[in-house]
Motif scaffolding. Sequence first.
Motif, short mmCIF file in Angstrom:
data_model
loop_
_atom_site.label_atom_id
_atom_site.label_comp_id
_atom_site.label_asym_id
_atom_site.label_seq_id
_atom_site.Cartn_x
_atom_site.Cartn_y
_atom_site.Cartn_z
N ALA A 1 -0.13 33.34 31.00
CA ALA A 1 -0.81 33.80 29.45
C ALA A 1 -1.50 32.44 29.05
O ALA A 1 -0.75 31.08 29.18
N ASP A 2 -3.20 33.00 28.97
CA ASP A 2 -3.80 31.90 29.32
C ASP A 2 -4.82 32.12 27.32
O ASP A 2 -4.54 33.65 26.86
N ALA A 3 -5.55 31.52 27.31
CA ALA A 3 -6.61 31.73 26.06
C ALA A 3 -7.83 33.69 26.78
O ALA A 3 -7.50 34.09 25.87
N PRO B 1 12.29 44.45 22.31
CA PRO B 1 12.70 44.27 23.74
C PRO B 1 10.75 43.20 24.25
O PRO B 1 10.23 43.50 23.65
N THR B 2 10.71 42.30 25.08
CA THR B 2 9.99 41.56 25.31
C THR B 2 8.55 42.10 25.81
O THR B 2 7.51 42.14 25.86
N VAL B 3 9.13 43.38 26.68
CA VAL B 3 8.46 44.54 27.21
C VAL B 3 8.75 45.81 26.95
O VAL B 3 9.59 45.35 27.33
N THR C 1 13.42 34.43 34.28
CA THR C 1 13.28 34.08 32.76
C THR C 1 12.12 35.72 32.37
O THR C 1 11.48 35.99 31.73
N GLY C 2 12.80 36.74 33.22
CA GLY C 2 12.31 37.65 32.43
C GLY C 2 11.00 38.61 33.60
O GLY C 2 10.44 39.38 33.24
N SER D 1 3.29 43.72 26.36
CA SER D 1 3.55 42.25 26.08
C SER D 1 2.70 41.33 25.77
O SER D 1 1.93 41.47 26.20
N SER D 2 3.54 40.79 25.10
CA SER D 2 2.27 39.20 24.51
C SER D 2 3.25 37.94 25.37
O SER D 2 2.39 37.13 25.17
N VAL D 3 4.63 38.76 25.47
CA VAL D 3 5.17 37.51 26.27
C VAL D 3 4.93 37.60 27.71
O VAL D 3 5.07 36.65 28.37
N HIS D 4 4.72 38.70 28.10
CA HIS D 4 4.52 38.30 29.79
C HIS D 4 3.75 39.40 29.67
O HIS D 4 3.03 40.61 30.00
#
Length: 868
Positions: free
Chosen positions: A2-4, A268-270, A342-343, A685-688
């Motif tokens: 996850a980067d800019a 959920p994260t996704v 970690t999902g 997903s913003s987490v993955h």
Amino acid sequence: IADAASAAIMAALGFAVVLFWVGIVAVAVAASTTHELTPAARGHKAAVNATATASPPLLFVSSATNDMFMFASHALAPVVRVDNVEQAIAVLENGQGLLVMADDYPNAQTFISPAHWKAIESKHANVFIEFPSSIPSSSNAGNLSVHVSEWERVVVVSDALQPDLKPLDLLHPHKGISFVQLRTVLHNSDDLVLTKVAGYDTASDGLPKVPAPVYPFLTSPSTNLLVAASQMSNCVARRFAPTARWQRVWQRVFEFLGATITKVSWQPTVSPTFGPNATLPADSTLRAAARAVQWYQNSLMLPSIDRVMALSRGQTSIPTGTVSSDGRLGVLEGFSSTMTSTGGQVQAVNFRDDCTAESAMAFAARAVLGRLCPGGSSACKSLSPANDSAIATNLLSFAWLHSGMRQVWNPPKPTVNYFDSFGLLAWESAGAAFSEYYKDDDARALLGGIALSGLLETDQFVSQIATAVLANLRITGVNGFGPSSSQFASLHKNGWQSYFDSDYSGDGSLYSPHYQGYIWAVYLWGYSKSGYAPLLERAQRAITHMMENYPAKWVPTANGITMQRARMLLPLAWLVRVNNTQLHRSWLSEMFDGLVARQTPCGAIQEEISAPGWGGSARVPNNQDYGTFEAPLNQENSDPVSDYLYTTNFALLGLHEAYYATGNATYKASLDKLVDFVTRSQAHSSVHPEFDGAFFRAFDHDKWEVWGSDADLGWGAWSVETGWTMSWMASVLAFRAMNMSLWDISQKVDAKDQFDGWAPVFFEPPKPRPCLPGAPPVDNSTFLFTANSTEQTLCAGSQPAHVQYTGKSCGGKNILWSSMKTLNPRPGVAPSACEWTRKATDQGWNSMYVGFCGVGPTDVPLLPAKFC
């Protein structure tokens, strides 16, 4: 990863990149209070419908970022958190609820010393502990061994979770979890057990019989103790499924500890991009296509040289700092269904020809979409047509020029006749797969290459396309069927001619559009561009056999029935393109009707594993067979699941091509519903970010999340395939946004010169057709000619049929045959069934059996077409 850059991409595609922790609501609780500051660190949202404060407050031994601590600190007020058991004992109140979490999972078990256990028991505390190294009164206290799951899932075995969860209901913490072995047999203290069972939502075969192990997963060995054999508390981050069932399990845990709570809920994260009833943006199809292609780069599926070299040394983990490449080293196969702690998910690191060529098509489609994109769309701003074109070209160059998967021919080499396999495409570049081919894999790779060539308007790969088409034709039998796969060594030994001259139509195992159908579509395209008659003849014969035997001879694959109908749509739609007859349109309509009978109101194509008239079923028969073969996602036809690896992806392509081939409004309505459904179900997903834009294999349209039986030996419910799935989903959605069909795109490829040049290399020139001695009748009267034929269609038996033709002159020395009858039908066939006349609408039949003016029929080579 996850980067800019990935954040900017998602923002450009219209998705807000938000802080991880959002929108907590606790009805009847004015404000959440806690003794620990709440960090903004986990990408899920917690909410409860109603709560009552636990008294005294729950005491957590956990990290501040533990999922369930974060939930409780917002939903239950107050809660207390400490770092270790010693601190907990110092503040533990009499009768308090204590949760000891396994934050070092899977590296370390949760440890409570005997002295600390005694101190806890003295306070009459209600205790929840997970992944422990020991528990009080355990027969193996201090030595709870750790095991790793493979095919086991969680099964409900008590009434404690009623009415929401009943005994034998299933939950899944995913493959490869670490757990402690408390026992191997069921006990009445167990709420949940971990074991291998068949089933979709419930264990359809019941619990396994002894001696098959049944491991406690959530159990209460004493009145005040609840034990989880693995880490449950980070179930949000680890993406346990289905969501609502795990929420009910945690409601049970909190109730055991003294908290009254009517519902536990988190996001959920996704998750799907849109809900089932949300209003879709006007450019939702364009967005979905663009995000599906961006997924390749976010997920690091385009490996760099460093990654490829690491893989060659057996290093499969992704090193820190890994970046996506430009496609010149190919594409990885996808994500397996195995989760990390970690999902995340484990990458499948094979290099496949079909996946690479299909992925090249997806980048080419987005390149054209970028050039055509309306400037006002926010999704357009992130598109880079030049870069996408380069990646597409690099990928196909890797597959067909650099990787060695395309079979070459070195004419001077005398030891092996590599000419027999020349032009074919190997399955993948590793191990035994490099020495064999699958016909369907070749077909989809060719469709990808054809699409790229038409989209980018390039002739760079047309020679490879023509040779691969002709190479596949050589190992296709007289009636259009052929082995689904073979070793190249077998081709060299047997020679291509043995395959070309054989009739495989009597092999019932080949009546599978999944394995046979797409190469017929490729042949039909090849005929449309070259006029090379054998391509049409063998494709049309095969499709005729297939449809005349539908569904009686059709076999379910290991994945079911629905996929077979989905895979047949494309060859039927393209047959209408090259030979538009009422019969061929009726076949297309019949296949459409069979498929959409499984389409639900929300647009999903529901899987089917058995049906009347079909031979066999793909159902996992029992617990022992779960995880032992390529298996369907459903256990019963009523299970509400769609398969994006085998059905939905190809149904999307087939319906798209059927509508564009016919303009049929009914086809369009079904296509529109399916596009709406897949657009909603695409992952967000913003987490993955590695899953943002993905289409997982399984989607349950009732639960509205990824869910299915995870029994498939290689590609489970949570898997994502770069080829088969992502490439076709992205490309067809892009075609729709362009208002173009794959057929229209394919017609931009100028391949005639290549077919004309290569056909004499692959096949001997056809023997000249005999002419009819004499001159045409001056009065234009009819005349007779008898030709021999071994065609069963013309009533031939063990001896050749004597077929008497009636014809007349049609200008100059040309002959036009109008009718025929077999003079010696095989035993059991009535003479009246062996008489035919020229068809008014079926030009394909005419081409095979009576020909045209001055052109003889392809299937009766001894019938003259001209006077001498």
